[in-house]
Write a protein that holds these residues in place. Structure first.
Motif, mmCIF file in Angstrom:
data_model
loop_
_atom_site.group_PDB
_atom_site.id
_atom_site.type_symbol
_atom_site.label_atom_id
_atom_site.label_comp_id
_atom_site.label_asym_id
_atom_site.label_seq_id
_atom_site.Cartn_x
_atom_site.Cartn_y
_atom_site.Cartn_z
ATOM 1 N N GLN A 118 0.842 -1.206 0.000
ATOM 2 C CA GLN A 118 0.000 0.000 0.000
ATOM 3 C C GLN A 118 0.879 1.259 0.000
ATOM 4 O OE1 GLN A 118 -2.862 0.081 3.168
ATOM 5 N NE2 GLN A 118 -4.108 1.665 2.196
ATOM 6 N N TYR A 119 1.932 1.232 0.800
ATOM 7 C CA TYR A 119 2.839 2.381 0.857
ATOM 8 C C TYR A 119 3.537 2.579 -0.489
ATOM 9 C CZ TYR A 119 6.961 5.165 1.912
ATOM 10 O OH TYR A 119 7.933 6.119 1.877
ATOM 11 N N SER A 120 3.973 1.490 -1.132
ATOM 12 C CA SER A 120 4.694 1.612 -2.407
ATOM 13 C C SER A 120 3.802 2.206 -3.497
ATOM 14 C CB SER A 120 5.235 0.247 -2.845
ATOM 15 O OG SER A 120 4.178 -0.641 -3.163
ATOM 16 N N VAL A 121 2.515 1.829 -3.498
ATOM 17 C CA VAL A 121 1.589 2.395 -4.479
ATOM 18 C C VAL A 121 1.383 3.884 -4.218
ATOM 19 C CG1 VAL A 121 -0.769 2.326 -5.377
ATOM 20 C CG2 VAL A 121 0.430 0.192 -4.877
ATOM 21 N N GLU A 122 1.203 4.246 -2.950
ATOM 22 C CA GLU A 122 1.035 5.659 -2.606
ATOM 23 C C GLU A 122 2.291 6.451 -2.950
ATOM 24 O OE1 GLU A 122 0.124 5.525 1.513
ATOM 25 O OE2 GLU A 122 -1.945 4.814 1.236
ATOM 26 N N GLU A 123 3.452 5.863 -2.686
ATOM 27 C CA GLU A 123 4.710 6.530 -3.000
ATOM 28 C C GLU A 123 4.879 6.700 -4.510
ATOM 29 O OE1 GLU A 123 8.315 8.404 -2.114
ATOM 30 O OE2 GLU A 123 6.636 7.837 -0.826
ATOM 31 N N PHE A 124 4.402 5.724 -5.271
ATOM 32 C CA PHE A 124 4.459 5.817 -6.732
ATOM 33 C C PHE A 124 3.626 7.004 -7.228
ATOM 34 C CE2 PHE A 124 2.050 4.663 -10.628
ATOM 35 C CZ PHE A 124 3.075 4.817 -11.544
ATOM 36 N N GLU A 125 2.411 7.151 -6.698
ATOM 37 C CA GLU A 125 1.547 8.259 -7.116
ATOM 38 C C GLU A 125 2.176 9.602 -6.731
ATOM 39 O OE1 GLU A 125 -0.951 7.993 -9.002
ATOM 40 O OE2 GLU A 125 -1.199 5.809 -8.954
ATOM 41 N N THR A 126 2.762 9.642 -5.536
ATOM 42 C CA THR A 126 3.417 10.875 -5.090
ATOM 43 C C THR A 126 4.622 11.204 -5.975
ATOM 44 O OG1 THR A 126 2.729 10.461 -2.805
ATOM 45 C CG2 THR A 126 4.526 12.020 -3.141
ATOM 46 N N SER A 127 5.406 10.192 -6.283
ATOM 47 C CA SER A 127 6.596 10.391 -7.118
ATOM 48 C C SER A 127 6.227 10.872 -8.510
ATOM 49 C CB SER A 127 7.395 9.084 -7.214
ATOM 50 O OG SER A 127 7.865 8.686 -5.954
ATOM 51 N N LYS A 128 5.119 10.340 -9.030
ATOM 52 C CA LYS A 128 4.664 10.766 -10.364
ATOM 53 C C LYS A 128 4.327 12.257 -10.350
ATOM 54 C CE LYS A 128 1.623 8.170 -12.452
ATOM 55 N NZ LYS A 128 0.302 7.592 -12.848
ATOM 56 N N GLN A 129 3.618 12.696 -9.307
ATOM 57 C CA GLN A 129 3.252 14.113 -9.188
ATOM 58 C C GLN A 129 4.495 14.985 -8.983
ATOM 59 O OE1 GLN A 129 0.403 14.278 -5.995
ATOM 60 N NE2 GLN A 129 -1.018 12.866 -7.007
ATOM 61 N N ASN A 130 5.408 14.496 -8.136
ATOM 62 C CA ASN A 130 6.635 15.257 -7.875
ATOM 63 C C ASN A 130 7.485 15.398 -9.132
ATOM 64 O OD1 ASN A 130 5.909 15.571 -5.225
ATOM 65 N ND2 ASN A 130 7.243 13.924 -4.451
ATOM 66 N N LEU A 131 7.509 14.344 -9.939
ATOM 67 C CA LEU A 131 8.285 14.395 -11.178
ATOM 68 C C LEU A 131 7.713 15.439 -12.132
ATOM 69 C CD1 LEU A 131 10.471 13.379 -13.080
ATOM 70 C CD2 LEU A 131 8.915 11.529 -13.786
ATOM 71 N N ALA A 132 6.395 15.440 -12.272
ATOM 72 C CA ALA A 132 5.760 16.422 -13.155
ATOM 73 C C ALA A 132 6.041 17.843 -12.669
ATOM 74 C CB ALA A 132 4.255 16.161 -13.216
ATOM 75 N N LEU A 133 6.013 18.021 -11.355
ATOM 76 C CA LEU A 133 6.289 19.343 -10.779
ATOM 77 C C LEU A 133 7.749 19.731 -11.007
ATOM 78 C CD1 LEU A 133 5.259 21.743 -9.127
ATOM 79 C CD2 LEU A 133 5.817 20.439 -7.047
ATOM 80 N N ALA A 134 8.665 18.799 -10.795
ATOM 81 C CA ALA A 134 10.101 19.076 -10.988
ATOM 82 C C ALA A 134 10.401 19.417 -12.443
ATOM 83 C CB ALA A 134 10.921 17.868 -10.541
#
Length: 446
Positions: A371-387
């Motif tokens: 569950q944490y890895s899936v949530e981290e994946f979604e967060t990382s995707k958003q962070n990448l787009a922002l970066a």
């Protein structure tokens, strides 16, 4: 000329062998490994070994037929003394005589049959348990192979995708450096801006070079994992992004779980039964054993080796018997062995209780991690787009003279970090899903 042709053919053959290729999706890689990996091959052999061991156990109680051939030749025959008076001699005197012939040849066949043996009865009663232990061991090996292949497959894709991103970053940075250098030569930028970009570019190229070397290692590790030759030219047909999406399956978190179906539970349970069988086996050794036998034989005698002649006399014999063996006292050794078996049985029961707890903890941990890895994946995707947006804005500002090279470098480094985090997040989703499948004991064919 002939030697050169042979040498050339040898080089061509070696080259062709070295160029063996495999093109595999993840499912195909798992199927390949289940058939060809070293662990799978040996697990199959262990299962076959158990089958043969069971056959040996059954055969112990079946009729046993043995034949023997015995030839004796007296180099110097043994002399016996008999009273001389038997032949009319003086009392007190002895006569030297030789009994038998210099040559004798005998052939016999013996048929034996177990009538009662406690250890044999115990062995037969637990044949299914012993066989199930081997089958469960093979299944556990296959589950471990699946997880190992998924992780190895993901590591290769991670490296491939990382190299692709690094190459694009290098191309972009080289272009930026070229443009900045032109601006500097025109006197519109500081030399420090050029040097800062050169430092970042050098660091990127070093990372790219390292990743390219690791790529070769990861492919070789993958080949070993699936049981292919280490130098096989392997192509992976799945990509990291698609595999990540396929492995996001929240229904697994609420999937019904029956601990009694778990492979570790079944193995621990069978271990308890196996240790119980050993206790009964040691106790059975205090029971009598009863065996019967039938013997048939022929024997011939001759002063010369004439057994191959038709006139040779042969004497037949036959014997029927029953053997009863009753253990009475073993110096307490039998009792000690029984107590040892009971201790091992108690340990197996304790291990069984521990296994139940570990299975539930492993499942809970796997669910949380997934569950944490899936949530981290979604967060990382958003962070990448922002970066990416921040870096793009900083590039525009830098070339318009509105920001410094340090601002651009910080934005670029932040982007590179987010790119790596995103790749790692995808890999973590795949790996944690594999661990959750293992914890749930998801069958291989699902």
């Amino acid at each position: 000329m002939k030697k050169y042709l042979i040498l050339i053919l040898g080089i061509i053959t070696t080259t062709l062998n070295a160029q063996e290729t495999l093109s595999l999706s993840l499912d195909e890689a798992i199927a390949y490994a289940l058939k060809n990996s070293y662990a799978s091959i040996n697990a199959t052999r262990d299962l076959e070994y158990s089958k043969q061991k069971n056959k040996e156990t059954v055969a112990f109680g079946l009729p046993q037929l043995n034949a023997g051939l015995d030839y004796q030749y007296w180099i110097k025959q043994q002399v016996a003394l008999i009273p001389a008076e038997f032949g009319g001699g003086n009392p007190g005197d002895f006569v030297e005589v030789i009994f038998g012939t210099k040559n004798s040849l005998s052939a016999s066949a013996t048929l034996t049959q177990v009538i009662f043996d406690g250890s044999y009865i115990v062995g037969l009663a637990y044949l299914d348990t012993y066989m199930q232990i081997s089958r469960d061991s093979k299944e556990k090996t296959e589950l471990a192979i699946r997880e190992a292949v998924i992780n190895a497959y993901g590591n290769v894709l991670f490296t491939e995708e990382g190299i692709s991103i690094l190459q694009k970053n290098v191309e972009t940075l080289e272009k930026n450096l070229e443009e900045t250098n032109q601006i500097y030569l025109n006197g519109l930028a500081e030399e420090e801006s050029v040097e800062q970009l050169k430092l970042t570019l050098a660091s990127l190229k070093t990372t790219l070079s390292k990743s390219q070397k690791l790529k070769n290692i990861n492919y070789k590790m993958f080949n070993i994992t699936i049981g292919a030759d280490i130098n096989t030219n392997t192509t992976l047909t799945d990509n990291l992004d698609d595999l990540t999406k396929e492995n996001i399956e929240f229904s697994l978190l609420s999937k019904e779980f029956n601990i009694e179906d778990h492979i570790d539970f079944r193995i621990a349970e069978n271990q308890v039964e196996g240790r119980e069988a050993v206790v009964k086996l040691e106790k059975s050794k205090a029971l009598p054993t009863l065996n019967s036998f039938v013997n048939f034989g022929y024997i011939g005698y001759s002063d010369t080796f004439s057994f191959h002649k038709s006139e040779q006399n042969w004497f037949d014999s036959s014997l029927l018997g029953v053997n009863l063996s009753v253990p009475i006292f073993s110096g307490l050794a039998r009792s000690a062995r029984t107590q040892q078996a009971k201790i091992e049985y108690d340990k197996a029961k304790t291990n069984f209780d521990e296994t139940r707890q570990k299975i539930m903890l492993e499942l809970e941990t796997a669910k949380v991690t997934y569950q944490y890895s899936v949530e981290e994946f979604e967060t990382s995707k958003q962070n990448l787009a922002l970066a990416e947006r921040i870096e793009k804005k900083q590039q525009i500002k830098f070339f318009e003279g509105l920001s410094t090279s340090f601002d651009l470098t910080n934005a670029q480094n932040q982007l590179y970090t987010m790119q790596q985090n995103y790749l790692q997040a995808m890999l973590d989703v795949i790996a944690s899903k594999a661990a959750l499948d293992k914890a749930l004991n998801t069958p291989i064919n699902n």
